[in-house]
Design a protein around this motif. Structure first.
Motif, PDB file in Angstrom:
ATOM      1  N   UNK A  40     -84.687   3.142   8.772  1.00  0.00           N
ATOM      2  CA  UNK A  40     -85.688   3.666   9.846  1.00  0.00           C
ATOM      3  C   UNK A  40     -86.801   4.168   9.515  1.00  0.00           C
TER       4      UNK A  40
ATOM      5  N   UNK B  14     -91.867   6.192  13.145  1.00  0.00           N
ATOM      6  CA  UNK B  14     -91.376   5.111  14.033  1.00  0.00           C
ATOM      7  C   UNK B  14     -92.475   4.634  15.275  1.00  0.00           C
TER       8      UNK B  14
ATOM      9  N   UNK C  36     -94.663  -4.307  16.804  1.00  0.00           N
ATOM     10  CA  UNK C  36     -93.695  -4.823  17.650  1.00  0.00           C
ATOM     11  C   UNK C  36     -92.827  -5.923  16.494  1.00  0.00           C
TER      12      UNK C  36
ATOM     13  N   UNK D 174     -90.684  -3.718  14.589  1.00  0.00           N
ATOM     14  CA  UNK D 174     -89.536  -3.054  15.307  1.00  0.00           C
ATOM     15  C   UNK D 174     -88.524  -4.056  15.664  1.00  0.00           C
TER      16      UNK D 174
ATOM     17  N   UNK E  93     -84.730  -3.618  14.585  1.00  0.00           N
ATOM     18  CA  UNK E  93     -83.671  -3.339  15.549  1.00  0.00           C
ATOM     19  C   UNK E  93     -82.824  -4.446  15.845  1.00  0.00           C
TER      20      UNK E  93
ATOM     21  N   UNK F  93     -69.919   8.225   7.037  1.00  0.00           N
ATOM     22  CA  UNK F  93     -70.526   6.967   6.973  1.00  0.00           C
ATOM     23  C   UNK F  93     -70.783   6.487   5.448  1.00  0.00           C
TER      24      UNK F  93
ATOM     25  N   UNK G 271     -81.936   3.600  20.170  1.00  0.00           N
ATOM     26  CA  UNK G 271     -83.247   3.069  19.433  1.00  0.00           C
ATOM     27  C   UNK G 271     -84.136   2.026  20.470  1.00  0.00           C
ATOM     28  N   UNK G 272     -83.234   1.372  21.208  1.00  0.00           N
ATOM     29  CA  UNK G 272     -84.145   0.418  21.787  1.00  0.00           C
ATOM     30  C   UNK G 272     -84.707   0.958  23.300  1.00  0.00           C
TER      31      UNK G 272
ATOM     32  N   UNK H  72     -74.041   9.653  12.986  1.00  0.00           N
ATOM     33  CA  UNK H  72     -74.725   8.622  12.390  1.00  0.00           C
ATOM     34  C   UNK H  72     -76.106   9.151  11.989  1.00  0.00           C
TER      35      UNK H  72
ATOM     36  N   UNK I  54     -76.962   9.683   8.111  1.00  0.00           N
ATOM     37  CA  UNK I  54     -77.463   8.392   7.391  1.00  0.00           C
ATOM     38  C   UNK I  54     -79.261   8.541   7.454  1.00  0.00           C
ATOM     39  N   UNK I  55     -79.878   9.008   8.773  1.00  0.00           N
ATOM     40  CA  UNK I  55     -81.204   8.765   8.889  1.00  0.00           C
ATOM     41  C   UNK I  55     -81.875  10.182   8.647  1.00  0.00           C
ATOM     42  N   UNK I  56     -81.149  11.202   9.006  1.00  0.00           N
ATOM     43  CA  UNK I  56     -81.756  12.609   8.654  1.00  0.00           C
ATOM     44  C   UNK I  56     -80.924  13.313   8.017  1.00  0.00           C
TER      45      UNK I  56
ATOM     46  N   UNK J 270     -93.911  12.940  18.405  1.00  0.00           N
ATOM     47  CA  UNK J 270     -94.076  11.939  17.707  1.00  0.00           C
ATOM     48  C   UNK J 270     -92.899  11.115  17.081  1.00  0.00           C
ATOM     49  N   UNK J 271     -91.868  11.907  17.076  1.00  0.00           N
ATOM     50  CA  UNK J 271     -90.564  10.878  16.959  1.00  0.00           C
ATOM     51  C   UNK J 271     -89.361  11.430  17.661  1.00  0.00           C
ATOM     52  N   UNK J 272     -88.762  10.331  18.292  1.00  0.00           N
ATOM     53  CA  UNK J 272     -87.239  10.538  18.485  1.00  0.00           C
ATOM     54  C   UNK J 272     -86.744   9.419  18.652  1.00  0.00           C
ATOM     55  N   UNK J 273     -85.275   9.355  18.693  1.00  0.00           N
ATOM     56  CA  UNK J 273     -84.572   7.946  18.737  1.00  0.00           C
ATOM     57  C   UNK J 273     -85.117   7.373  20.285  1.00  0.00           C
ATOM     58  N   UNK J 274     -85.501   6.225  20.021  1.00  0.00           N
ATOM     59  CA  UNK J 274     -85.950   5.588  21.212  1.00  0.00           C
ATOM     60  C   UNK J 274     -87.457   5.522  21.421  1.00  0.00           C
ATOM     61  N   UNK J 275     -88.251   6.238  20.750  1.00  0.00           N
ATOM     62  CA  UNK J 275     -89.409   6.505  20.916  1.00  0.00           C
ATOM     63  C   UNK J 275     -90.456   5.100  20.994  1.00  0.00           C
ATOM     64  N   UNK J 276     -89.965   4.202  19.953  1.00  0.00           N
ATOM     65  CA  UNK J 276     -90.648   2.923  19.867  1.00  0.00           C
ATOM     66  C   UNK J 276     -90.202   2.090  20.918  1.00  0.00           C
ATOM     67  N   UNK J 277     -88.608   1.953  20.934  1.00  0.00           N
ATOM     68  CA  UNK J 277     -88.095   0.953  21.737  1.00  0.00           C
ATOM     69  C   UNK J 277     -88.528   1.081  23.087  1.00  0.00           C
TER      70      UNK J 277
ATOM     71  N   UNK K 277     -91.809  -0.809  24.067  1.00  0.00           N
ATOM     72  CA  UNK K 277     -92.054  -2.617  23.940  1.00  0.00           C
ATOM     73  C   UNK K 277     -92.498  -2.922  25.066  1.00  0.00           C
TER      74      UNK K 277
END
Lengths: 98, 1002
Positions: A28, A32, A37, A40, A44, A67, B709-710, B745, B749-751, B890-897, B900
């Motif tokens: 990731x 982010x 595009x 991403x 994703x 995990x 994330x989407x 998760x 794994x990410x943070x 500036x970031x959170x899960x879904x910010x980019x999704x 779109x």
């Protein structure tokens, strides 16, 4: 039912204790919001779905709940190895068919 | 009284211990230790069934699990009716009731046997070709009629009253098959001290030693040796011996499924006994000692009752003491049938003739047969069997043609050779290899840690079998690692074979007289009524691969999975194709080896034990109040609390009105709750939720939205900050486990740099929502240490203190739009605190309300329910929740999704309110919405109704809906077409009651 070695418990346990969590080593972005595009999409949506060696994430759901990563041969359904989350892709695989 | 065909003194059963049973309503006597088959044969009964397609009369082919013909229904009572039981496997008990299948009106006179005459219409692949036109007749006439006429037994129509148990087991060496090979392997392995499981499908161990009268081991009769050896194994602590246990499936990494038939052989099994027990065994090493199965000869009318495998006749004689006839004929292509003829002759049964297809075989059994005065014919074929309900003769001809001779017989014993049982080996993904010399498929390349020994490995002769098995057992134990045991050497001595029988070879395919130029019914697959001609026809019609031939003819596709037929079918296909057998290939063997009951697979997981039921601490109180419950995931939730005379509608209306007038109590314990704790807890919350958290003061709450994330809404809930490093997060009831998984998760794994830990506290805290204008008055008298004034405890705040003397996390929050509180108390105190609050509430006229009223009340306020008003494709913007997304983040899960292009495009479906033009009409949830009701069908649907209720508080129906361009259509009229007419609706905001939100402090 497969036996899966949890790299944290250091034990082989039955598949029932685990949940698959999709492909591994998909990072990731640390920035982010600024991802393009295309990037991403790769991050994703795009997955390798190989015939053969796959690197994937598993969770020892009904055990230590950690995990971890695994290398599995999708043809034989054999686990070649497992390793902790955050560790790099192994350079050498034990007993890989190809 | 001894049955007509029971030979006094023969066999191993105690002939004095009789058991009575009935078959098709007629009473018979059998002997303890009989199978249903041996007991019927002792009474001279051969006709036991009608065939699947042609309804031809059928008898017993075998004496074991490979039986294709003798399928019967065994009935204990109205609910305990088991169809398709192989009579050769069913052990007799006193009072057993069995019935034949697939015949009408009776077994000896079956109307559907015209199928035999009309068989040209029913040849291979008939369902692809005949009965096709007119098209409608297939559905209405042909298919139902053919289905009714074809088939096996009838499924029971009542729930299964028996119970089934399941065990997991681990061992170092699992030995499958308890014949000479399996016993020898188990002995060798067990004597090293490793954990051994030995399983055999029969009631008695011994395998082919049951009929091999010529075997002597360690100075004893072979069968007696087997019993002694098994007794020794049973006495060992490291060995588990399972009889009546079939290894039916071989799965990954030496995981083998066994099913043990615990009580099907008992007259009156106690209720404490399961009917069957499923063993799921994980073995370090597996030894397959599954033996071999004799093949029949393929000749005209080879299916007449009385025609059976030579080894079966021998088993009935040598084990059960039953003669299968008084004047038997023998038809063979190898030596093993001679032994059957010799045994029968010695027992006083007439042997009319042995017909041997081979030209000039030699050997001791042939000499012995001759010495006993049996007529032996070489180079001849049986070209047809006479008789209908029972074989009456065999017609013999030199195999290259010539004069016919008909010999009267009342049974024919046949042997075309032996097929190694490689089923489990093949299931383990091992590759079989064809031995061209012996014309057998035997285990080739192994895929798992297993080894095949004895007949299933193509090893001939008892000596060689025991040598091989004993060595393999010892090696398996060694390979499995002997850490679990004290020693690594075999302590015992290898069994010594003093005398044995040996045979191999034989023939594959159709015998002369049933060759390519003939149209006779020479059966290859008895159970599916497949003849040699059918297989040739399949090849002529273009099937090239054995997989296609199999499917076109259904050869080997019956419940016996072609145990006797596969090799013959393959050979006939290969011959017709003009190709060698290995080039045509063998079909894949699949689990189960023999049919397995659904009961044994399901085990205890049925009824209330199918899935756990979760009940809250307050559940018993709600039950006493007469609440009606609904299932929400695994939870039972109080749906509504009807008073005497109230229906659901009346109860819900009353509950909704009472909450807004005085107050209501609601059990919100099922809400998911997660405690997020640690120095980086706020940072973690910032990343997992769209909202800003760093500046939320301890003691305050915020409504949080979690995205994937989407960019789509994943969950929501109110979050209270208890301390700088401690958040009490609530989730939806159904979402709790996946939200926890989602958080773990990302944290792991990410943070992973964040110092945070997560604890599920859903079941630790009972939650009592008290909502309504009187809510504070109800709670306040019971609370200690919390200032309940609006200044000290404003809307969306949380305090820790005590209620009724127990710790509480008291939230001031509202899912109704009224002044409201959610009282969290340790679950053990949930019911007591509820009852105390209930007593207070009674003073103010409060009610208890259920999930239905909760839904209506929140909809009146336009509060969404994730999963009902959203469906995984809804962004915060779509749901009108943009305000909950931290704009400076500036970031959170879904910010980019959520950025779109398609997610920010115009015309997306948005959540808004709908009011029907007729306020009394309540829309249906899920109903589709259109812009123009006059357009042509199919209409363009722009969205759907997500929530819809009658609101007594509003005096009208209300609805939420998700449709294209939602918020841009305020005030527009849209249409909901329904079967009874189109409903006009007006687009409105989502808040139907107290738009200004004044009642939160009311």
């Amino acid at each position: 039912m497969l036996l899966i070695r949890c790299p944290y418990c250091e034990e082989e346990r039955p598949e029932l204790e685990f949940r698959n969590a999709g492909e591994a080593h998909i990072a990731r972005s640390s920035d982010m919001a600024a991802t393009s595009d295309d990037d991403f999409e790769k991050f994703f949506f795009i997955r390798s779905n190989p015939k053969g060696i796959i690197y994937e994430r598993w969770r020892h759901m009904h055990g230590c709940a950690r995990f971890f990563n695994a290398v599995r041969d999708t043809v034989s359904d054999r686990f070649l190895m497992t390793y902790k989350a955050g560790e790099p892709k192994p350079a050498k695989l034990p007993g890989a068919s190809k | 009284m001894i049955a007509a065909f029971r030979i006094p003194g023969a066999g191993r059963l105690k002939q004095a211990e009789t058991a009575s049973f009935s078959f098709d309503g007629r009473p018979y006597a059998g002997v303890e230790g009989d199978t249903l088959a041996s007991a019927l044969l002792a009474n001279g009964v051969h006709l036991v069934g009608r065939s699947f397609k042609y309804h031809r009369p059928r008898g017993f082919l075998s004496a074991g699990a490979e039986e294709p013909n003798a399928l019967v229904e065994v009935k204990r009572d109205a609910a305990r009716k088991t169809p398709n039981v192989r009579a050769t496997v069913q052990e007799l008990y006193d009072g057993l009731t069995a019935q034949s299948q697939n015949r009408w009106p009776s077994l000896s006179f079956d109307v559907s046997a015209v199928g035999d005459i009309a068989s040209p219409l029913l040849s291979a692949g008939f369902y692809y070709k005949t009965f096709m036109w007119p098209k409608s007749a297939w559905k209405n006439l042909y298919e139902p009629k053919i289905r009714a006429a074809a088939g096996l037994g009838v499924a029971p129509d009542q729930p299964d009253p028996d119970h089934y148990s399941a065990r997991y087991a681990h061992c170092d060496v699992l030995v499958v098959g308890g014949g000479a090979a399996g016993i020898a392997a188990a002995l060798a392995a067990a004597e090293t001290g490793v954990r051994v499981i030995l399983a055999d499908e029969q009631a008695d161990f011994g395998g082919s030693l049951r009929f091999e009268s010529g075997a002597r081991i360690d100075g004893q009769d072979g069968f007696a040796w087997a019993q002694g050896a098994v007794a020794k194994l049973k006495a060992m602590d490291n060995v588990r011996v399972l009889s009546r246990t079939t290894a039916f499936g071989y799965y990954a990494q030496n995981f083998v499924g066994l099913v043990e038939r615990v009580s099907d052989h008992l007259q009156s099994p106690g209720r404490d006994l399961p009917r069957e027990r499923l063993w799921q065994v994980r073995a370090s090493r597996v030894v397959l000692a599954t033996g071999a199965i004799e093949r029949h000869m393929v000749f005209a009318d080879n299916d007449r009752p009385g025609i059976m495998l030579a080894s079966a006749a021998r088993t009935y004689l040598n084990h059960y003491g039953v003669a299968v006839g008084r004047n038997v004929g023998v038809y063979t292509a190898n030596d093993s049938a001679y032994a059957a003829a010799i045994d029968l002759k010695k027992a006083g049964v007439g042997v009319a003739a042995i017909v041997d297809l081979r030209d000039n075989p030699t050997g001791p059994v042939i000499d012995e047969a001759r010495a006993l005065g049996i007529e032996v014919n070489f180079g001849r074929a049986v070209i047809r069997a006479g008789g209908k309900l029972r074989v009456s003769s065999m017609t013999v001809q030199p195999k290259n043609g010539g004069g016919e001779r008909t010999i009267p017989v009342d049974a024919i014993l046949m042997s075309a050779g032996w097929t190694p049982s490689v089923h489990l080996f093949s299931q383990s993904r091992g590759k079989v290899a064809f031995n061209d010399e012996t014309k057998r498929f035997v285990p080739g390349a192994y895929a798992q840690d297993c080894v095949s020994v004895g007949a299933c490995n193509g090893t001939d002769g008892l000596s060689a079998t025991i040598d091989e098995a004993y060595a393999a057992g010892a090696k398996a134990a060694k390979d499995a690692g002997v850490k679990n045991a004290g020693a690594d050497t075999v302590k015992g001595a290898k069994p010594k074979v003093d005398a044995s029988e040996s045979w191999s070879r034989g023939m594959l395919g159709a015998a002369p007289g049933a060759g390519a130029d003939t149209t006779v019914k020479a059966f290859v697959d008895f159970q599916n009524d497949v003849t040699a001609k059918d297989i040739r026809q399949a090849v002529h019609e273009g099937m090239r691969s054995i997989e296609h031939v199999k499917r076109f003819t259904t050869n080997g596709m019956a419940t016996d999975q072609g145990k006797t037929s596969n090799m013959h079918g393959l050979a006939i296909a290969a011959e017709t194709l003009g190709k060698p057998i290995p080039q045509v290939g063998l079909t894949t063997f699949r689990a189960p080896y023999t049919p397995v009951t659904f009961g044994s697979i399901v085990g205890h997981a049925r009824g209330p034990l199918f899935d756990p039921t979760r009940k809250t601490a307050i559940h018993p109180w709600a039950e006493r109040q007469g609440a009606v419950f609904e299932d929400v995931g695994q939870w039972k939730r109080a749906w509504y609390f009807p008073k005497a005379g109230e229906d659901m509608h009346a109860a819900v209306d009353r509950e909704c009105v009472t909450v807004r007038k005085t107050a209501g109590l609601f059990d919100a314990s099922t809400l998911g709750k997660i405690e997020v704790v640690g120095p980086d807890a706020a940072k973690f919350m910032e990343l997992l939720y769209t909202n800003p958290w760093e500046k939320l003061e301890p003691g305050r709450c915020r409504y949080g939205i979690m995205l994937r994330e989407d960019g789509f809404i994943y969950d929501d809930g109110v979050v209270g900050r208890l301390a700088p490093d401690r958040f009490h997060v609530t989730t939806t009831t159904g979402g709790a486990p996946r939200v926890m998984n989602h958080m773990e998760d990302y944290l792991q794994t990410e943070f992973p740099h964040l110092n945070v830990w997560l604890t599920s506290i859903t079941e630790q805290w009972a939650v009592i929502a008290v909502q309504g204008p009187k809510s504070r008055d109800i709670i306040a008298p019971l609370v200690e240490g919390i200032d309940m004034s609006d200044d000290a405890l404003p809307h969306m705040s949380v305090r820790e203190g005590k209620i009724c003397g127990v710790p509480t996390r008291l939230f001031r929050m509202s899912f109704t739009g009224e002044r409201g509180f959610e009282v969290n108390v340790p679950a053990d105190h949930g019911q007591a605190v509820w009852e105390a609050l209930w007593a207070e509430g009674q003073k103010h006229g409060a009610c208890a309300y259920g999930t239905e009223a909760m839904h209506v009340l929140r909809a009146e306020k336009g509060y969404i329910i994730v999963g009902q008003d959203t469906d995984g494709t809804v962004t915060p913007g779509d749901a009108g929740l943009d305000w909950a997304v931290g704009k400076k983040k500036t970031d959170f899960v879904g910010i980019r999704g959520m950025a779109r292009p398609d997610l920010v495009a115009k015309g997306r479906k948005q959540l808004v309110g709908l009011k029907t033009k007729d306020p009394k009409v309540v829309l249906e949830e899920g109903a589709q919405i259109v812009g123009d009701p006059k357009q042509a069908i199919p209409m363009t649907m722009i969205g759907h109704v997500t929530s819809s209720y009658w609101s007594q508080n509003c005096g009208r129906s209300i609805a939420l809906a998700l449709f294209a361009g939602g918020r841009d259509r305020m005030g527009e009229t849209l249409y909901v077409p329904m079967p009874n007419g189109t409903i006009e609706v007006e687009v409105t905001g989502m808040v139907f009651f107290d738009e200004k939100g004044e009642r939160l402090n009311g």
